[in-house]
Every structure is written in C-alpha cells, then in structure tokens.
Design an enzyme around this catalytic site. Structure first.
Site, PDB file in Angstrom:
ATOM      1  N   ASP A   2       0.986  -1.217  -0.012  1.00 50.06           N
ATOM      2  CA  ASP A   2       0.061  -0.174  -0.037  1.00 50.06           C
ATOM      3  C   ASP A   2       0.969   1.139  -0.039  1.00 50.06           C
ATOM      4  O   ASP A   2       1.553   1.353   0.985  1.00 50.06           O
ATOM      5  CB  ASP A   2      -0.922  -0.063   1.271  1.00 50.06           C
ATOM      6  CG  ASP A   2      -2.044   0.873   1.393  1.00 50.06           C
ATOM      7  OD1 ASP A   2      -1.701   2.211   0.546  1.00 50.06           O
ATOM      8  OD2 ASP A   2      -2.788   1.104   2.201  1.00 50.06           O
TER       9      ASP A   2
ATOM     10  N   LYS B 201      -3.630  10.536 -12.035  1.00 51.81           N
ATOM     11  CA  LYS B 201      -4.952  10.421 -12.364  1.00 51.81           C
ATOM     12  C   LYS B 201      -5.881  11.108 -11.520  1.00 51.81           C
ATOM     13  O   LYS B 201      -5.842  10.928 -10.004  1.00 51.81           O
ATOM     14  CB  LYS B 201      -5.216   9.141 -12.534  1.00 51.81           C
ATOM     15  CG  LYS B 201      -6.733   8.922 -12.919  1.00 51.81           C
ATOM     16  CD  LYS B 201      -6.990   7.606 -13.463  1.00 51.81           C
ATOM     17  CE  LYS B 201      -6.663   6.308 -12.431  1.00 51.81           C
ATOM     18  NZ  LYS B 201      -7.195   5.135 -13.533  1.00 51.81           N
TER      19      LYS B 201
HETATM   20  C1  LIG Z   1      -6.166   1.862 -12.989  1.00 53.90           C
HETATM   21  S1  LIG Z   1      -5.251   0.614 -12.223  1.00 53.90           S
HETATM   22  C2  LIG Z   1      -3.542   0.923 -12.825  1.00 53.90           C
HETATM   23  C3  LIG Z   1      -3.201   0.564 -14.368  1.00 53.90           C
HETATM   24  C4  LIG Z   1      -1.596   0.771 -14.576  1.00 53.90           C
HETATM   25  N1  LIG Z   1      -1.503   2.202 -14.418  1.00 53.90           N
HETATM   26  C5  LIG Z   1      -1.370  -0.123 -15.658  1.00 53.90           C
HETATM   27  O1  LIG Z   1      -0.672   0.659 -16.589  1.00 53.90           O
HETATM   28  O2  LIG Z   1      -1.429  -1.203 -15.792  1.00 53.90           O
HETATM   29  C6  LIG Z   1      -5.184   1.488 -10.570  1.00 53.90           C
HETATM   30  C7  LIG Z   1      -4.315   0.631  -9.475  1.00 53.90           C
HETATM   31  O3  LIG Z   1      -4.039   1.327  -8.494  1.00 53.90           O
HETATM   32  C8  LIG Z   1      -3.754   0.436  -7.418  1.00 53.90           C
HETATM   33  N2  LIG Z   1      -3.860   1.156  -6.066  1.00 53.90           N
HETATM   34  C9  LIG Z   1      -5.094   1.641  -5.433  1.00 53.90           C
HETATM   35  N3  LIG Z   1      -4.708   2.136  -4.394  1.00 53.90           N
HETATM   36  C10 LIG Z   1      -3.680   1.927  -4.042  1.00 53.90           C
HETATM   37  C11 LIG Z   1      -2.510   2.140  -3.008  1.00 53.90           C
HETATM   38  N4  LIG Z   1      -2.850   2.551  -1.803  1.00 53.90           N
HETATM   39  N5  LIG Z   1      -1.171   1.608  -3.027  1.00 53.90           N
HETATM   40  C12 LIG Z   1      -0.884   0.938  -4.069  1.00 53.90           C
HETATM   41  N6  LIG Z   1      -1.812   0.727  -5.583  1.00 53.90           N
HETATM   42  C13 LIG Z   1      -2.952   1.117  -5.214  1.00 53.90           C
HETATM   43  C14 LIG Z   1      -4.970  -0.853  -7.722  1.00 53.90           C
HETATM   44  O4  LIG Z   1      -4.455  -1.706  -6.949  1.00 53.90           O
HETATM   45  C15 LIG Z   1      -4.910  -0.899  -9.180  1.00 53.90           C
HETATM   46  O5  LIG Z   1      -3.964  -1.880  -9.596  1.00 53.90           O
END
Ligand SMILES: C[S@@+](CC[C@H](N)C(=O)[O-])C[C@H]1O[C@@H](n2cnc3c(N)ncnc32)[C@H](O)[C@@H]1O
Length: 202
Positions: free
Chosen positions: A94, A158
């Site tokens: 995280d 984003k």
């Molecule tokens: C839209 S996806 C990303 C896609 C990525 N940019 C790609 O090109 O494959 C969003 C990601 O944010 C991650 N995410 C959300 N909260 C997070 C956190 N607190 N720490 C790390 N990753 C996180 C989710 O697990 C998810 O895989």
C-alpha cells in the site's frame, strides 16, 4: 441483465471494439492504460533518459512497460501483484504505508525526478465515499511529492472530477511552475477521469 446497459452493447463487446484496446494489443502492451500514458508523454515529454521515476498503482503493468525503456530507473508499486516488467523494480504494498514508501526510496541512490500515479481506489458505487477515497489517495501522493520529488521534478496523477479537485489544483499551484489538466484521447469519454501534470517543482 449482467454487463449490458439497456439498448446498448455488453462491456465485453465494447471492450473488444475499443480503439485503445486494439492499439495496446498491436503494440504488445498489457492494457489500454499504456496507450493513455503514451499520449500524455507525447504531449508533455515527461519520460527522459535521465529520469528517476516512482510509479504508483502499477498493476497489471502497462505504464511500467512504457516507462521502463525510456528512463534511467523505475520503481513501481501496487497493492496487487504483477508479472515482472523488464528493468522495473516492483514493490507490492500500500503506497500510503510509510514502510512501503521508504522501501521505494531506498532503491534509489539519486533524487526522484518524476512521480507517476495511475492509482484509483476500489470503487464502492457510493459516489461520496468513492470521491473521499480518491481525495485521500491524492493527498498522500501530493504529500509524498512535497517531501521526495526533487526540485524541477514533475508529477503526473490521475484524478476523477469531484467538487474538491479545484481546491487540490489551487493548493498545488504555488509548488510547481505549471500545472496542466489533460484527458488523453484514449480515456473513455463517459469516464470522469483526467490527469494532472505538474511541471518543474519549485
Ligand atoms: C487503473 S489501475 C493502474 C493501471 C496501471 N497504470 C497499468 O498501466 O497497468 C489502478 C491501480 O491502483 C492500485 N492502487 C489503488 N490504491 C493503491 C494504494 N493505496 N497503493 C498502491 N496501489 C494502489 C490498484 O491496485 C490498481 O491496480
């Protein structure tokens, strides 16, 4: 009717016909997110051969595939595991956890010149809760950038349209020379997603 909007096509039908999905497949990227990043980079030229990059929300790895070959070093993190990407140091965890942040920073001997976040929280479908979760994520990205992004460094992240977003931009404005708001052509029109690109940290 699961996965089908009234009078419309199912998600799978739309996904197959999606221009970004096709392009990603043709270029051997893991997902259409890679095409969005290519579009962002074509406009703002963020990825440079001397960049030291931290990527947040990396799984399944489309952005890492775009970033790694163009920069000096890349450390990526996600809550989820992902298949290895060449020249990418991946840390599962995280991002808001300080030990994960320290682990990422420990892998660099040089200052961080670019932070890229495509993180999005798990959507609950409850608008106010989703907006609040996104706000908290963005706050932690901005706090991390305040502390660890080097002078003249850039930050890409984003966002989703929300009542708070103007305030976020306002708070960031004095810290960077220029802030752009950009929705890449491959971002779905029906999505409220867009990207903020903050250039040249002061
Ligand atoms: C839209 S996806 C990303 C896609 C990525 N940019 C790609 O090109 O494959 C969003 C990601 O944010 C991650 N995410 C959300 N909260 C997070 C956190 N607190 N720490 C790390 N990753 C996180 C989710 O697990 C998810 O895989």
């Amino acid at each position: 009717m699961v996965g089908r909007v009234k009078g419309g096509k199912s998600w799978h039908e739309r996904h197959k016909r999606d221009h970004g999905v096709k392009k990603a497949k043709q270029q051997n990227y893991r997902n259409r997110a890679a095409i969005k990043l290519l579009e962002i980079d074509a406009k703002f030229k963020l990825l440079k051969p001397n960049s030291f990059v931290i990527e947040l929300g990396a799984a399944p790895g489309g952005w890492s595939q775009v970033i790694a070959p163009k920069v000096k070093a890349l450390v990526a993190c996600d809550l989820l595991d992902m298949k290895p990407v060449e020249d990418t140091c991946f840390i599962q965890g995280d991002f808001t956890d300080e030990t994960v942040q320290a682990q990422m920073l420990d892998t660099f001997t040089n200052p961080v010149t670019l932070i890229c976040s495509d993180m999005a929280p798990n959507m609950t479908g409850i608008k106010i809760a989703d907006q609040e979760n996104m706000r908290l994520l963005l706050e932690s990205v901005i706090a991390f950038s305040d502390q660890h992004l080097c002078q003249n460094g850039s930050l890409l992240f984003k966002c989703f349209e929300s009542p708070d977003i103007q305030q976020t931009i306002k708070t960031m404005s004095p810290k960077f020379s220029k802030i752009h708001r950009y929705k890449p052509p491959t971002s779905r029109q029906e999505s409220t997603e867009f990207y903020l690109i903050a250039l040249k940290k002061k």
